[in-house]
Design a protein around this motif. Structure first.
Motif, mmCIF file in Angstrom:
data_model
loop_
_atom_site.group_PDB
_atom_site.id
_atom_site.type_symbol
_atom_site.label_atom_id
_atom_site.label_comp_id
_atom_site.label_asym_id
_atom_site.label_seq_id
_atom_site.Cartn_x
_atom_site.Cartn_y
_atom_site.Cartn_z
ATOM 1 N N THR A 8 0.856 -1.180 0.000
ATOM 2 C CA THR A 8 0.000 0.000 0.000
ATOM 3 C C THR A 8 0.894 1.232 0.000
ATOM 4 N N ALA A 167 -6.623 -2.023 3.098
ATOM 5 C CA ALA A 167 -5.292 -1.400 3.095
ATOM 6 C C ALA A 167 -5.400 0.042 2.635
ATOM 7 N N ILE A 209 -2.215 -2.303 6.805
ATOM 8 C CA ILE A 209 -2.879 -3.404 6.109
ATOM 9 C C ILE A 209 -3.577 -4.253 7.168
#
Length: 242
Positions: A8, A167, A209
């Motif tokens: 991410t 995420a 996440i």
């Protein structure tokens, strides 16, 4: 056992700096995303277009940023969160696995911040895995309400036992959203301190996440001069067991 690698990254719209020092970083970001070697890449602050900057920078890509950043063999999904004077930006997901379906849900809490959830269903090793990319608000009360709306969305749109990854950039300065997310049966990496912001001197763990139905295996944040130049955030990369 299947390992799914997820990244991410808030890419800060592909531009860094202010005024005359402003520079285009989207080309470097494309190389960075490829280096992740991630099965799933969740991106925030991705520009669909910006008419003003397209004229300012001579090397502005012909493609929208989500598709420009997509490595060969991946599929891109993008949804707009915010419409601005000169263009649009939002969340994107790049996937090495087939995309089955994608949806968007507006979770804006007030008129000064346009926020949304990007929900993508992927087929991973013959298993339907759901991924929600988020970029929550700057005000804590807004973030709490957005997590509540996330919970209502999950309850209404996802099967109760489906593997789920959430995420993105939570803007959670004080880690106050860990309990509300746990109440949704969404867990993150216990005991890991992985600051991602600001990229030059990372102190805050804003990018996270969370998972349901998958097991966190490992996570890391890359560091170095190149990463500090590309965005005000550092990426977070994790391995999950499906």
């Amino acid at each position: 056992m299947s390992i799914v690698r997820v990244a991410t990254y808030n890419i800060h719209k592909g531009v860094q700096g202010l005024g005359p020092a402003r520079r285009l970083e989207i080309h470097n970001l494309a190389h960075a995303v490829e280096q992740f070697d991630a099965d799933i890449v969740c991106l925030q602050e991705v520009r669909s277009h910006n008419r003003k900057l397209e004229k300012h920078f001579t090397r502005w890509p012909d493609l929208d940023q989500a598709n420009y950043l997509t490595p060969d063999g991946y599929e891109a999904v993008y949804r707009t969160n915010a419409v601005t004077r000169h263009g649009e930006h939002g969340n994107a997901l790049l996937s090495r696995w087939p995309v089955l379906e994608s949806k968007h849900s507006d979770v804006s809490d007030h008129r000064f911040e346009q926020r949304g959830l990007l929900h993508v269903q992927l087929l991973v090793e013959s298993v339907a895995v759901h991924v929600v990319v988020v970029h929550l608000g700057l005000i804590h009360a807004s973030r709490e309400r957005q997590v509540q709306r996330l919970g209502r969305y999950i309850a209404s749109e996802l099967p109760p036992n489906a593997p789920l990854i959430v995420a993105g950039d939570f803007n959670d300065w004080g880690a106050q959203l860990l309990k509300p997310m746990a109440d949704l049966d969404l867990r993150t990496f216990d005991g890991f301190r992985l600051p991602t912001y600001p990229s030059r001197l990372p102190l805050l763990h804003l990018d996270r996440i969370f998972v349901r139905g998958l097991k966190p295996v490992s996570a890391h944040v890359p560091h170095g001069r190149a990463w500090t130049r590309m965005s005000d955030h550092l990426p977070l990369i994790a391995e999950l067991e499906l």
